[in-house]
Design a protein around this motif. Structure first.
Motif, PDB file in Angstrom:
ATOM      1  N   VAL A  23       0.845  -1.208   0.000  1.00 15.22           N
ATOM      2  CA  VAL A  23       0.000   0.000   0.000  1.00 15.22           C
ATOM      3  C   VAL A  23       0.878   1.256   0.000  1.00 15.22           C
ATOM      4  O   VAL A  23       0.679   2.175  -0.793  1.00 15.22           O
ATOM      5  N   LEU A  24       1.866   1.293   0.887  1.00 14.45           N
ATOM      6  CA  LEU A  24       2.733   2.482   0.943  1.00 14.45           C
ATOM      7  C   LEU A  24       3.538   2.643  -0.350  1.00 14.45           C
ATOM      8  O   LEU A  24       3.707   3.761  -0.850  1.00 14.45           O
ATOM      9  N   PHE A  25       4.020   1.544  -0.887  1.00 15.19           N
ATOM     10  CA  PHE A  25       4.785   1.618  -2.142  1.00 15.19           C
ATOM     11  C   PHE A  25       3.885   2.150  -3.276  1.00 15.19           C
ATOM     12  O   PHE A  25       4.288   3.020  -4.047  1.00 15.19           O
ATOM     13  N   ASP A  26       2.660   1.614  -3.362  1.00 17.75           N
ATOM     14  CA  ASP A  26       1.731   2.076  -4.406  1.00 17.75           C
ATOM     15  C   ASP A  26       1.420   3.565  -4.229  1.00 17.75           C
ATOM     16  O   ASP A  26       1.333   4.315  -5.210  1.00 17.75           O
ATOM     17  N   MET A  27       1.231   3.972  -2.974  1.00 13.01           N
ATOM     18  CA  MET A  27       0.917   5.381  -2.722  1.00 13.01           C
ATOM     19  C   MET A  27       2.105   6.283  -3.085  1.00 13.01           C
ATOM     20  O   MET A  27       1.910   7.412  -3.531  1.00 13.01           O
ATOM     21  N   SER A  28       3.309   5.778  -2.880  1.00 11.57           N
ATOM     22  CA  SER A  28       4.482   6.593  -3.241  1.00 11.57           C
ATOM     23  C   SER A  28       4.550   6.760  -4.771  1.00 11.57           C
ATOM     24  O   SER A  28       4.950   7.819  -5.264  1.00 11.57           O
ATOM     25  N   VAL A  29       4.136   5.731  -5.492  1.00 11.02           N
ATOM     26  CA  VAL A  29       4.094   5.830  -6.962  1.00 11.02           C
ATOM     27  C   VAL A  29       2.999   6.827  -7.364  1.00 11.02           C
ATOM     28  O   VAL A  29       3.190   7.673  -8.248  1.00 11.02           O
ATOM     29  N   ALA A  30       1.840   6.754  -6.688  1.00 10.06           N
ATOM     30  CA  ALA A  30       0.740   7.686  -6.973  1.00 10.06           C
ATOM     31  C   ALA A  30       1.177   9.132  -6.687  1.00 10.06           C
ATOM     32  O   ALA A  30       0.814  10.052  -7.425  1.00 10.06           O
ATOM     33  N   TYR A  31       1.977   9.304  -5.640  1.00 16.69           N
ATOM     34  CA  TYR A  31       2.502  10.641  -5.314  1.00 16.69           C
ATOM     35  C   TYR A  31       3.408  11.131  -6.448  1.00 16.69           C
ATOM     36  O   TYR A  31       3.272  12.257  -6.922  1.00 16.69           O
ATOM     37  N   ARG A  32       4.310  10.265  -6.884  1.00 14.16           N
ATOM     38  CA  ARG A  32       5.225  10.661  -7.960  1.00 14.16           C
ATOM     39  C   ARG A  32       4.447  11.020  -9.228  1.00 14.16           C
ATOM     40  O   ARG A  32       4.767  11.983  -9.916  1.00 14.16           O
ATOM     41  N   ASP A  33       3.399  10.238  -9.507  1.00 15.48           N
ATOM     42  CA  ASP A  33       2.622  10.454 -10.735  1.00 15.48           C
ATOM     43  C   ASP A  33       1.612  11.588 -10.602  1.00 15.48           C
ATOM     44  O   ASP A  33       0.891  11.875 -11.572  1.00 15.48           O
ATOM     45  N   ARG A  34       1.545  12.173  -9.402  1.00 18.48           N
ATOM     46  CA  ARG A  34       0.642  13.303  -9.160  1.00 18.48           C
ATOM     47  C   ARG A  34      -0.789  12.993  -9.606  1.00 18.48           C
ATOM     48  O   ARG A  34      -1.412  13.785 -10.327  1.00 18.48           O
ATOM     49  N   ILE A  35      -1.301  11.843  -9.164  1.00 24.18           N
ATOM     50  CA  ILE A  35      -2.667  11.505  -9.588  1.00 24.18           C
ATOM     51  C   ILE A  35      -3.684  12.443  -8.929  1.00 24.18           C
ATOM     52  O   ILE A  35      -4.806  12.569  -9.382  1.00 24.18           O
ATOM     53  N   THR A  36      -3.264  13.086  -7.856  1.00 27.91           N
ATOM     54  CA  THR A  36      -4.074  14.127  -7.224  1.00 27.91           C
ATOM     55  C   THR A  36      -3.113  15.024  -6.448  1.00 27.91           C
ATOM     56  O   THR A  36      -1.908  14.771  -6.421  1.00 27.91           O
ATOM     57  N   ASP A  37      -3.646  16.046  -5.794  1.00 23.33           N
ATOM     58  CA  ASP A  37      -2.731  16.923  -5.046  1.00 23.33           C
ATOM     59  C   ASP A  37      -2.261  16.225  -3.763  1.00 23.33           C
ATOM     60  O   ASP A  37      -2.895  15.292  -3.274  1.00 23.33           O
ATOM     61  N   THR A  38      -1.146  16.682  -3.229  1.00 22.47           N
ATOM     62  CA  THR A  38      -0.519  16.019  -2.075  1.00 22.47           C
ATOM     63  C   THR A  38      -1.457  15.934  -0.883  1.00 22.47           C
ATOM     64  O   THR A  38      -1.568  14.886  -0.228  1.00 22.47           O
ATOM     65  N   ASN A  39      -2.156  17.011  -0.597  1.00 19.17           N
ATOM     66  CA  ASN A  39      -3.034  17.054   0.561  1.00 19.17           C
ATOM     67  C   ASN A  39      -4.121  15.975   0.466  1.00 19.17           C
ATOM     68  O   ASN A  39      -4.369  15.236   1.425  1.00 19.17           O
ATOM     69  N   THR A  40      -4.729  15.870  -0.693  1.00 20.99           N
ATOM     70  CA  THR A  40      -5.789  14.870  -0.887  1.00 20.99           C
ATOM     71  C   THR A  40      -5.218  13.457  -0.775  1.00 20.99           C
ATOM     72  O   THR A  40      -5.805  12.587  -0.120  1.00 20.99           O
ATOM     73  N   LEU A  41      -4.070  13.244  -1.391  1.00 21.22           N
ATOM     74  CA  LEU A  41      -3.478  11.902  -1.341  1.00 21.22           C
ATOM     75  C   LEU A  41      -3.138  11.516   0.105  1.00 21.22           C
ATOM     76  O   LEU A  41      -3.417  10.401   0.542  1.00 21.22           O
ATOM     77  N   MET A  42      -2.565  12.455   0.859  1.00 19.55           N
ATOM     78  CA  MET A  42      -2.202  12.159   2.253  1.00 19.55           C
ATOM     79  C   MET A  42      -3.460  11.899   3.100  1.00 19.55           C
ATOM     80  O   MET A  42      -3.460  11.025   3.956  1.00 19.55           O
ATOM     81  N   ASN A  43      -4.516  12.655   2.826  1.00 20.40           N
ATOM     82  CA  ASN A  43      -5.779  12.413   3.545  1.00 20.40           C
ATOM     83  C   ASN A  43      -6.306  11.010   3.264  1.00 20.40           C
ATOM     84  O   ASN A  43      -6.910  10.382   4.128  1.00 20.40           O
ATOM     85  N   SER A  44      -6.052  10.522   2.064  1.00 26.57           N
ATOM     86  CA  SER A  44      -6.538   9.183   1.715  1.00 26.57           C
ATOM     87  C   SER A  44      -5.661   8.082   2.320  1.00 26.57           C
ATOM     88  O   SER A  44      -6.110   6.955   2.513  1.00 26.57           O
ATOM     89  N   LEU A  48       8.319  -2.760  -5.242  1.00 28.78           N
ATOM     90  CA  LEU A  48       8.406  -1.303  -5.420  1.00 28.78           C
ATOM     91  C   LEU A  48       9.175  -0.961  -6.697  1.00 28.78           C
ATOM     92  O   LEU A  48       8.742  -0.100  -7.476  1.00 28.78           O
ATOM     93  N   LEU A  49      10.275  -1.661  -6.900  1.00 30.50           N
ATOM     94  CA  LEU A  49      11.090  -1.377  -8.097  1.00 30.50           C
ATOM     95  C   LEU A  49      10.297  -1.628  -9.371  1.00 30.50           C
ATOM     96  O   LEU A  49      10.380  -0.867 -10.332  1.00 30.50           O
ATOM     97  N   GLU A  50       9.489  -2.692  -9.349  1.00 21.35           N
ATOM     98  CA  GLU A  50       8.676  -3.012 -10.518  1.00 21.35           C
ATOM     99  C   GLU A  50       7.601  -1.946 -10.734  1.00 21.35           C
ATOM    100  O   GLU A  50       7.381  -1.486 -11.851  1.00 21.35           O
ATOM    101  N   ARG A  51       6.955  -1.550  -9.648  1.00 18.40           N
ATOM    102  CA  ARG A  51       5.892  -0.543  -9.756  1.00 18.40           C
ATOM    103  C   ARG A  51       6.455   0.817 -10.163  1.00 18.40           C
ATOM    104  O   ARG A  51       5.819   1.587 -10.863  1.00 18.40           O
ATOM    105  N   TRP A  52       7.652   1.116  -9.648  1.00 22.34           N
ATOM    106  CA  TRP A  52       8.256   2.428  -9.908  1.00 22.34           C
ATOM    107  C   TRP A  52       8.681   2.557 -11.376  1.00 22.34           C
ATOM    108  O   TRP A  52       8.560   3.608 -11.984  1.00 22.34           O
ATOM    109  N   GLY A  53       9.182   1.452 -11.915  1.00 23.34           N
ATOM    110  CA  GLY A  53       9.573   1.443 -13.321  1.00 23.34           C
ATOM    111  C   GLY A  53      10.948   2.032 -13.590  1.00 23.34           C
ATOM    112  O   GLY A  53      11.601   2.573 -12.737  1.00 23.34           O
TER     113      GLY A  53
END
Lengths: 404, 123
Positions: A336-357, A399-404
């Motif tokens: 979950v944390l690894f996926d969320m770190s990828v979502a953060y890098r990809d800016r799927i939403t703003d940081t505040n919203t992602l952290m709230n989730s 993580l390495l696979e997800r990060w690409g």
């Protein structure tokens, strides 16, 4: 020119060692760590030019006056951010600047609300800096439910990413060299989250990234301060710590991708006599469970978007577990944390919203941690945390696979 | 293959470890005490140190602190007949902790891991 408010009644112009005490409205508590810092400096750093600096956020409760009226044999400086500028990180930034101006070799920082600090804390956090170490983090006994952000996020993630086992990466009490203070002052990764509670993980991560020699100072007594029930409101701290962790993960990709496994960090300072047990921290497990499930209602769409399908599917299984059977496995938490770190890098939403989730998921993992360790003594809980860290390291290929 | 120092006050353990590790192609220096470990590390330049804890003349945990302070990144594996020393805070400074056994599978696994765990140089 630095935009700060400075009071230097002793006209200190240079120092070998600085003790910094960051504060914001700590009039009730700051005198004690100031006195302990003074005793530590006079007892263990004899012959050195020392100064104690209160780095404040222009407190309105008389913090400055309490600092200057504390029993103290060492020169003192008060520095504050200007009106309207808050943030623990901003206090540290003033400290970094002052340390560079004073050409200090070593810096020790202790929290202003500490009730258990002794003069030996100053010794153990400061002495390694005169023996080739660049960064010192604390080791104190903490109750198994105190420091759940450390235990479930900051420690396993920093260890897995940067390959150094630093048990209290956001402990609040640190030592660092003057050279590292300059590195911090000039580093381009400074941002708004670092200016607030992201500062601790930022400093530790940069120390690991810059390959400074790190040691952990054993402080003997538990950290007694304002500990909180992990189920209570997280406030901005969670977002700033996790946001900073993810941000640096994006910036330092080429470093952590090469780290295969973690290495230990030495412990400095034994022989402090019998160690004291920390006070118990109570946890509202029902609130943790409800926080997770309420979060699902708010964030289910974002979770589906941010998490890999397999991770999301396993999370949905966890969501269906009744409270009495609830478990959030370590490996799933790592994914979950690894996926969320990828979502953060990809800016799927703003940081505040992602952290709230992310925060309801953290409550879920904390509940699982509490359930798994409730019958355990402190040492057993510690082994459980170490096993969780190993799970994160073992999951790094994911993580390495997800990060690409 | 690696250069390995073994520190153990029991001769038959040293012999067993030396034979098996040499058979795997490692170069081994076997020591009956940790008293002059710093000098031996300086001279032998090992890739990893395997350290017993409960020795007659010196505690392996104290030797570990000495090694870690002088050689920040030296991989060290604690190898003890007792699991209980794992609770000692001093053991944190070791890369790995292995409970002694005549089957060296676990120890060899940890040697491999310790050798692979080098922290990369920064950009």
């Amino acid at each position: 020119m630095t935009d700060w408010i400075l009071e230097n009644p002793d006209n200190v112009t240079e120092a070998d060692i600085v003790v910094g005490i960051p504060s914001r409205n700590e009039a009730d508590t700051i005198a004690f760590p100031t006195q302990m810092a003074s005793e530590g400096l006079t007892s263990y750093f004899k012959g050195m030019k020392a100064v104690i600096v209160n780095c404040d956020n222009l407190s309105t409760d008389g913090t400055k006056e309490a600092f200057f009226s504390a029993t103290c044999e060492v020169p003192r400086i008060y520095v504050s951010t200007p009106e309207g500028v808050a943030g623990k990180g901003n206090n540290f930034r003033n400290l970094f600047q002052l340390v560079c101006d004073l050409k200090a070799k070593a810096v020790v920082v202790v929290d202003a609300d500490l009730k258990s600090i002794t003069p030996k804390w100053i010794k153990n956090l400061g002495e390694p800096l005169f023996n080739d170490y660049g960064y010192v983090t604390p080791i104190y006994l903490r109750h198994k439910y105190d420091g759940t952000i450390t235990n479930n996020i900051a420690y396993p993630m920093s260890r897995c990413l940067y390959g150094r086992r630093v048990r209290q990466p956001i402990g609040g009490d640190f030592g660092f060299s003057g050279e590292l203070a300059r590195f911090y002052l000039e580093h381009e990764t400074w941002d708004e989250a670092v200016a607030y509670f992201g500062i601790d993980i930022w400093m530790t991560t940069l120390a690991m990234y810059s390959r400074k020699q790190i040691t952990q100072a054993f402080l003997g007594r538990p950290k007694i301060h304002r500990a909180k029930d992990p189920a209570s409101s997280l406030g901005p701290m969670f977002k700033e710590v996790v946001g900073t962790l993810f941000n640096l993960q994006s910036k330092f990709e080429s470093f952590w991708k090469e780290v295969k496994m973690s290495r230990p960090t030495a412990i400095f300072g034994f022989g402090l006599g019998e160690t004291e047990m920390p006070p118990a921290v109570s946890v509202d497990v029902d609130a943790l469970y409800h926080n997770l499930h309420n979060g699902y209602q708010d964030w289910k769409d974002l979770w589906r978007e941010a998490l890999a399908p397999e991770t999301h599917s396993k999370l949905m299984e966890v969501m269906e577990l009744a409270p009495e059977h609830f478990e959030f496995p370590s490996q799933l938490w790592a994914h979950v944390l690894f996926d969320m770190s990828v979502a953060y890098r990809d800016r799927i939403t703003d940081t505040n919203t992602l952290m709230n989730s992310v925060s309801p998921l953290y409550f879920g993992r904390t509940l699982s941690f509490v359930r798994s360790t409730e019958g355990m003594a402190m040492q057993q809980a510690e082994e459980y945390i170490e096993e969780q860290c190993q799970t994160f390291e073992d999951a790094k290929p994911y993580l390495l696979e997800r990060w690409g | 293959m690696a250069r390995i120092i073994i520190v153990d006050d029991e001769e038959h353990i040293r012999t067993l470890y030396t034979l098996e590790l040499e058979e795997d192609g490692h170069e081994v220096l076997s020591l009956g005490t940790g008293k002059e470990i710093i000098r031996h590390i300086d001279e032998f330049n090992p890739d990893v140190v395997i350290l017993d804890i409960k020795m007659m003349d010196v505690s392996g945990l104290d030797v570990l602190q000495e090694v870690r302070n002088k050689f920040y990144d030296m991989p060290v594996i604690l190898c003890s007949a007792y699991g209980s020393y794992k609770c000692d805070l001093k053991s944190v400074a070791a890369d790995y902790y292995v409970v002694k056994s005549s089957d060296l599978t676990e120890l060899k696994k940890k040697i491999k891991a310790a050798l692979a765990a080098k922290i990369p140089a920064k950009d």
